[in-house]
Scaffold this active site. Structure first.
Site, mmCIF file in Angstrom:
data_model
loop_
_atom_site.group_PDB
_atom_site.id
_atom_site.type_symbol
_atom_site.label_atom_id
_atom_site.label_comp_id
_atom_site.label_asym_id
_atom_site.label_seq_id
_atom_site.Cartn_x
_atom_site.Cartn_y
_atom_site.Cartn_z
ATOM 1 N N ARG A 112 8.044 11.750 55.474
ATOM 2 C CA ARG A 112 8.034 10.846 56.642
ATOM 3 C C ARG A 112 6.924 9.796 56.568
ATOM 4 O O ARG A 112 6.470 9.279 57.583
ATOM 5 C CB ARG A 112 7.929 11.632 57.947
ATOM 6 C CG ARG A 112 9.119 12.537 58.160
ATOM 7 C CD ARG A 112 9.230 13.004 59.588
ATOM 8 N NE ARG A 112 10.414 13.828 59.728
ATOM 9 C CZ ARG A 112 10.451 15.128 59.476
ATOM 10 N NH1 ARG A 112 9.346 15.744 59.082
ATOM 11 N NH2 ARG A 112 11.565 15.799 59.624
ATOM 12 N N LYS A 134 8.019 -5.104 55.117
ATOM 13 C CA LYS A 134 9.482 -4.900 55.046
ATOM 14 C C LYS A 134 9.787 -4.175 53.738
ATOM 15 O O LYS A 134 9.383 -4.627 52.660
ATOM 16 C CB LYS A 134 10.226 -6.231 55.080
ATOM 17 C CG LYS A 134 10.467 -6.745 56.481
ATOM 18 C CD LYS A 134 11.409 -7.933 56.451
ATOM 19 C CE LYS A 134 11.606 -8.498 57.846
ATOM 20 N NZ LYS A 134 12.374 -9.751 57.822
ATOM 21 N N GLU A 176 10.083 -20.165 47.638
ATOM 22 C CA GLU A 176 9.559 -19.460 48.826
ATOM 23 C C GLU A 176 8.251 -20.105 49.284
ATOM 24 O O GLU A 176 7.988 -20.222 50.472
ATOM 25 C CB GLU A 176 9.366 -17.986 48.469
ATOM 26 C CG GLU A 176 9.343 -17.016 49.611
ATOM 27 C CD GLU A 176 10.673 -16.850 50.332
ATOM 28 O OE1 GLU A 176 10.675 -17.034 51.575
ATOM 29 O OE2 GLU A 176 11.704 -16.557 49.695
ATOM 30 N N LYS A 204 1.586 -15.717 56.467
ATOM 31 C CA LYS A 204 2.566 -14.645 56.682
ATOM 32 C C LYS A 204 1.947 -13.524 57.515
ATOM 33 O O LYS A 204 2.577 -13.003 58.433
ATOM 34 C CB LYS A 204 3.096 -14.110 55.343
ATOM 35 C CG LYS A 204 4.048 -12.941 55.573
ATOM 36 C CD LYS A 204 5.094 -12.725 54.538
ATOM 37 C CE LYS A 204 6.051 -11.629 55.049
ATOM 38 N NZ LYS A 204 7.079 -11.253 54.122
ATOM 39 N N GLU A 214 10.093 -8.116 64.005
ATOM 40 C CA GLU A 214 11.013 -9.259 64.046
ATOM 41 C C GLU A 214 11.888 -9.274 65.292
ATOM 42 O O GLU A 214 13.105 -9.289 65.230
ATOM 43 C CB GLU A 214 11.885 -9.310 62.777
ATOM 44 C CG GLU A 214 12.505 -10.686 62.583
ATOM 45 C CD GLU A 214 13.125 -10.918 61.208
ATOM 46 O OE1 GLU A 214 12.597 -10.409 60.208
ATOM 47 O OE2 GLU A 214 14.130 -11.620 61.167
ATOM 48 N N ARG A 218 8.839 -13.673 63.978
ATOM 49 C CA ARG A 218 8.844 -13.390 62.538
ATOM 50 C C ARG A 218 10.011 -14.093 61.838
ATOM 51 O O ARG A 218 9.956 -14.355 60.636
ATOM 52 C CB ARG A 218 8.890 -11.876 62.296
ATOM 53 C CG ARG A 218 8.801 -11.537 60.823
ATOM 54 C CD ARG A 218 8.522 -10.072 60.540
ATOM 55 N NE ARG A 218 8.466 -9.844 59.114
ATOM 56 C CZ ARG A 218 7.886 -8.807 58.521
ATOM 57 N NH1 ARG A 218 7.308 -7.879 59.260
ATOM 58 N NH2 ARG A 218 7.889 -8.691 57.212
ATOM 59 N N ASN A 222 12.033 -16.906 57.789
ATOM 60 C CA ASN A 222 13.344 -17.102 57.157
ATOM 61 C C ASN A 222 13.758 -18.569 57.172
ATOM 62 O O ASN A 222 14.955 -18.873 57.082
ATOM 63 C CB ASN A 222 14.413 -16.254 57.858
ATOM 64 C CG ASN A 222 14.298 -14.800 57.462
ATOM 65 O OD1 ASN A 222 13.914 -14.494 56.340
ATOM 66 N ND2 ASN A 222 14.606 -13.909 58.379
ATOM 67 N N HIS A 225 16.549 -19.933 54.948
ATOM 68 C CA HIS A 225 17.233 -18.765 54.404
ATOM 69 C C HIS A 225 18.700 -18.639 54.845
ATOM 70 O O HIS A 225 19.447 -17.876 54.245
ATOM 71 C CB HIS A 225 16.503 -17.480 54.795
ATOM 72 C CG HIS A 225 15.231 -17.255 54.005
ATOM 73 N ND1 HIS A 225 14.271 -18.233 53.850
ATOM 74 C CD2 HIS A 225 14.765 -16.174 53.327
ATOM 75 C CE1 HIS A 225 13.271 -17.744 53.122
ATOM 76 N NE2 HIS A 225 13.551 -16.509 52.793
ATOM 77 N N HIS A 229 21.088 -17.552 51.946
ATOM 78 C CA HIS A 229 21.812 -16.280 51.808
ATOM 79 C C HIS A 229 23.287 -16.544 51.525
ATOM 80 O O HIS A 229 23.911 -15.845 50.717
ATOM 81 C CB HIS A 229 21.654 -15.429 53.073
ATOM 82 C CG HIS A 229 20.266 -14.849 53.215
ATOM 83 N ND1 HIS A 229 19.675 -14.596 54.432
ATOM 84 C CD2 HIS A 229 19.344 -14.501 52.281
ATOM 85 C CE1 HIS A 229 18.451 -14.105 54.233
ATOM 86 N NE2 HIS A 229 18.235 -14.037 52.946
ATOM 87 N N HIS A 241 17.428 -15.870 44.830
ATOM 88 C CA HIS A 241 16.968 -16.073 46.203
ATOM 89 C C HIS A 241 16.057 -17.304 46.364
ATOM 90 O O HIS A 241 16.328 -18.185 47.176
ATOM 91 C CB HIS A 241 16.251 -14.802 46.683
ATOM 92 C CG HIS A 241 15.714 -14.919 48.069
ATOM 93 N ND1 HIS A 241 16.544 -15.006 49.171
ATOM 94 C CD2 HIS A 241 14.446 -15.011 48.533
ATOM 95 C CE1 HIS A 241 15.796 -15.128 50.261
ATOM 96 N NE2 HIS A 241 14.530 -15.130 49.901
HETATM 97 N N1 GLY Z 1 10.702 -12.167 54.126
HETATM 98 C C1 GLY Z 1 10.662 -12.399 55.510
HETATM 99 C C2 GLY Z 1 9.852 -11.393 56.256
HETATM 100 O O1 GLY Z 1 9.105 -10.648 55.663
HETATM 101 O O2 GLY Z 1 9.983 -11.315 57.462
#
Ligand code: GLY
Length: 338
Positions: A112, A134, A176, A204, A214, A218, A222, A225, A229, A241
């Site tokens: 966990r 993430k 990016e 970031k 998010e 957040r 993107n 993006h 995508h 990407h």
């Molecule tokens: N790659 C976008 C984020 O980490 O929210």
């Protein structure tokens, strides 16, 4: 009454610079509680040596998006269990975004949750994937559909690892990186690589700190993006990407202009950064018709309310929901005719 865990400090150290990988051992030894063993997760193709004075168990994951699966995470966790690793140990992920995403998810899930330290070896990993917690894997139905928010205990971005990156990887990182030029008023172009990477990490981190899960802000990470995508999927992932993000940034700027949110000078700034500064593609490649790309954009994860884009505007870059599909289609058709 505050519940236990409701106020956890999830801050962590990020080292950026040449040779900082030599500080990994010190970082691991300074973690609280101090780990006893290390699960080192990497790929056979990554020739980055790390020096760790704790006992190390090595794990390799396959190369390629097809290995970014629950099966890989299961294999890793079984390996951790065979080695007898506990919550008192630490995962160290050395590699690009695929490695840090998969190892991060294994760390988030095993017992966990055990600590993870990321050592990204690509530009894209340094300024995006390894920062912000993430983690996740793909399903046959889509990318990154299963995962967890799991903040690392530390990140080491050693710019020396970028020296041998293939040209395409550099392009992806730059795609990016171009995004960050529009998220704040910073003149990133005036900074050298080390300062620019460090500033992207700070931008970031600041955005993630304001909206870790998010639920709103957040999403600005993107930027570019939504079309990106769609292009990745329409091209059967022939377009990578970061390459797709550069194209998506220009499209988002053109759409924002059409919606009266920015002027042509601001679109020109986007073209300068993406096309001139980074030498990236700005035209939409013919990997699908306007209608096909539009349909894919409707399926974007952000699209809770109709067609949703992250767009520049008078208040800066923000999430804009429920955009008229006819306008998006027009801008797409025009861009595809160029
Ligand atoms: N790659 C976008 C984020 O980490 O929210």
């Amino acid at each position: 009454m505050p519940l236990p865990g409701a106020d956890v400090d999830r801050s962590y150290e990020v080292l950026v610079g040449c040779g900082v990988i030599n500080q990994l051992d010190e970082m691991l030894r300074s973690l609280i509680p101090a780990p006893r063993r290390v699960a080192l997760v990497s790929q056979p193709s990554i020739e980055v040596e790390v020096s760790i004075s704790l006992p190390v168990h090595r794990f390799a994951v396959g190369v390629g998006e097809q290995f970014k699966t629950i099966a890989t995470v299961q294999e890793l966790c079984e390996g951790f269990a065979d080695a007898g690793l506990t919550r008192g140990d630490v995962v160290v992920a050395v590699g690009g975004g695929m490695v840090t995403d998969v190892a991060g998810f294994a760390a988030a899930s095993y017992h966990r949750g055990i600590s993870v330290v990321h050592v990204p070896t690509t530009l894209l990993g340094m300024i995006d994937a390894a920062i912000g917690g993430k983690t996740g894997v793909n399903l046959p139905q889509g990318k990154n559909l299963v995962g967890a928010f799991w903040q690392p205990s530390g990140v080491i971005c050693d710019l020396d690892t970028l020296a041998t990156l293939p040209e395409r990887e550099v392009r992806c990182g730059n795609g990016e990186m171009a995004k960050y030029h529009f998220l704040t008023g910073d003149d990133l172009a005036a900074l050298d690589l080390e300062a620019r990477v460090a500033r992207c990490v700070e931008i970031k981190a600041e955005v993630v700190a304001s909206d870790e899960r998010e639920s709103g802000r957040r999403a600005i990470l993107n930027y570019g993006h939504t079309l990106a995508h769609a292009l990745e999927i329409a091209s059967g992932h022939e377009i990578a990407h970061g390459e797709a993000v550069s194209i998506g940034l220009i499209f988002a700027a053109r759409l924002a202009e059409r919606l009266g949110r920015i002027d042509s000078a601001r679109v020109a700034e986007h073209l300068d950064v993406v096309g001139c500064l980074y030498g990236l593609q700005t035209d939409i490649p013919h990997v699908g018709s306007a209608d096909e790309l539009l349909a894919l954009m409707f399926r974007d994860k952000k699209a809770i309310d109709g067609l949703t884009f992250v767009l520049d505007g008078p208040n800066g870059v923000e999430l804009v929901a429920d955009i008229d599909p006819a306008i998006v289609r027009d801008v797409l058709v025009e861009a595809l005719q160029d």
